[in-house]
Design a protein around this motif. Structure first.
Motif, PDB file in Angstrom:
ATOM      1  N   ALA A   1       0.837  -1.204   0.000  1.00  0.00           N
ATOM      2  CA  ALA A   1       0.000   0.000   0.000  1.00  0.00           C
ATOM      3  C   ALA A   1       0.872   1.253   0.000  1.00  0.00           C
TER       4      ALA A   1
ATOM      5  N   SER B   1      -3.362   4.592   0.832  1.00  0.00           N
ATOM      6  CA  SER B   1      -3.983   3.287   1.061  1.00  0.00           C
ATOM      7  C   SER B   1      -3.715   2.790   2.473  1.00  0.00           C
TER       8      SER B   1
ATOM      9  N   THR C   1      -6.111   4.428   4.765  1.00  0.00           N
ATOM     10  CA  THR C   1      -7.434   3.837   4.595  1.00  0.00           C
ATOM     11  C   THR C   1      -7.526   2.489   5.303  1.00  0.00           C
TER      12      THR C   1
END
Length: 103
Positions: free
Chosen positions: A65, A69, A72
């Protein structure tokens, strides 16, 4: 005992289950175990397993990631914890109270 329609119905089941002791007898207060412990304990175990599975699944996405990301994924982990942890702790507390109360 009468139910809603005025017909007789069987009495409610007992709250205690009898467990045979080591000498084979199943009478007396020392041989009784609370049946109210099993449901909260299994629920807490299942919730903990689901929570661990979701956190491990989300953690597997962190390896590849980028920064956005990763944020998240971490927010998803926080959402899992905020959603499931209170119910897990509540069920564990109820199981502990049932075990202490009826032991």
């Amino acid at each position: 005992m009468l139910d809603v329609y005025g017909t007789s119905c069987p009495p409610p089941r007992q709250r205690w289950t009898r467990v045979a002791r080591s000498d084979g007898r199943s009478t007396g207060p020392a041989a009784r175990r609370p049946s109210g412990f099993l449901s909260p304990a299994l629920t807490a175990t299942a919730l903990a397993a689901v929570m661990l599975h979701l956190l491990a699944n989300l953690a597997s996405y962190l390896a590849s990631a980028d920064a956005a990301s990763a944020v998240t994924v971490l927010l998803g982990m926080a959402a899992v914890l905020v959603t499931l942890l209170p119910f897990t702790l509540l069920c564990a507390r109820r199981a502990g109270e049932a075990l202490r109360r009826d032991a």
